[in-house]
Write a protein that holds these residues in place. Structure first.
Motif, PDB file in Angstrom:
ATOM      1  N   GLN A  53      35.246 -53.723 -21.366  1.00 27.01           N
ATOM      2  CA  GLN A  53      35.008 -52.882 -20.192  1.00 27.01           C
ATOM      3  C   GLN A  53      33.569 -53.021 -19.706  1.00 27.01           C
ATOM      4  O   GLN A  53      33.323 -53.081 -18.495  1.00 27.01           O
TER       5      GLN A  53
ATOM      6  N   TRP B 252      37.696 -54.706  -6.060  1.00 25.11           N
ATOM      7  CA  TRP B 252      37.446 -53.512  -6.866  1.00 25.11           C
ATOM      8  C   TRP B 252      38.681 -52.616  -6.917  1.00 25.11           C
ATOM      9  O   TRP B 252      39.032 -52.091  -7.962  1.00 25.11           O
TER      10      TRP B 252
ATOM     11  N   SER C  87      40.169 -51.875 -10.450  1.00 21.06           N
ATOM     12  CA  SER C  87      40.080 -50.491 -10.930  1.00 21.06           C
ATOM     13  C   SER C  87      41.465 -49.917 -11.195  1.00 21.06           C
ATOM     14  O   SER C  87      41.663 -49.170 -12.148  1.00 21.06           O
TER      15      SER C  87
ATOM     16  N   VAL D  30      40.644 -47.216 -13.887  1.00 20.98           N
ATOM     17  CA  VAL D  30      39.368 -46.570 -13.587  1.00 20.98           C
ATOM     18  C   VAL D  30      39.569 -45.691 -12.359  1.00 20.98           C
ATOM     19  O   VAL D  30      40.045 -46.147 -11.331  1.00 20.98           O
TER      20      VAL D  30
ATOM     21  N   SER E 242      35.685 -44.411  -7.671  1.00 17.11           N
ATOM     22  CA  SER E 242      35.836 -45.299  -6.527  1.00 17.11           C
ATOM     23  C   SER E 242      34.601 -46.164  -6.292  1.00 17.11           C
ATOM     24  O   SER E 242      34.591 -46.993  -5.414  1.00 17.11           O
TER      25      SER E 242
END
Length: 120
Positions: free
Chosen positions: A81, A104, A108, A113, A116
């Motif tokens: 990670q 992203w 994510s 994840v 943001s």
């Protein structure tokens, strides 16, 4: 003697793993072939060996990556990670902003994840 050879050959036909007996059976078969044809037989054996090598799946790099990504060791997971976050931060410093946002979003979501932003 002939019966013992046939019995060994019969056992070999039912065997999955190679053994000294299977090697002996191969030698016996080769001895039945006239010597003037051995060079052709050697070529056939070599071609067969090459075909087996081609059909045998090579160690798959993708499998290694998948194994590494699914490793549940907490230390390995944390290091993975952290490396991903560093990579994303590097991407944030340069490149197309829209492409970075899309990347992203995909990463994510895949990593679970909720943040943001790309900051660590």
């Amino acid at each position: 003697m002939l019966e013992q050879i046939k019995e060994k050959e019969s056992l070999q036909n039912n065997s999955i793993e190679p053994s000294q007996d299977s090697l002996a059976s191969i030698v016996l078969e080769i001895e039945k072939i006239p010597q003037e044809h051995w060079s052709n037989l050697l070529q056939i054996i070599r071609l067969y060996g090459e075909s087996v090598k081609i059909k045998t799946p090579p160690v798959d790099a993708a499998s290694k990556v998948i194994d590494e990504l699914t490793n549940q060791d907490p230390i390995v997971k944390a290091a993975r990670q952290q490396a991903l976050l560093q990579l994303l931060e590097t991407w944030a410093e340069k490149g197309d902003e829209q492409e970075q946002k899309e990347t992203w979003a995909i990463l994510s979501q895949a990593l679970g994840v909720n943040d943001s932003s790309i900051s660590a």
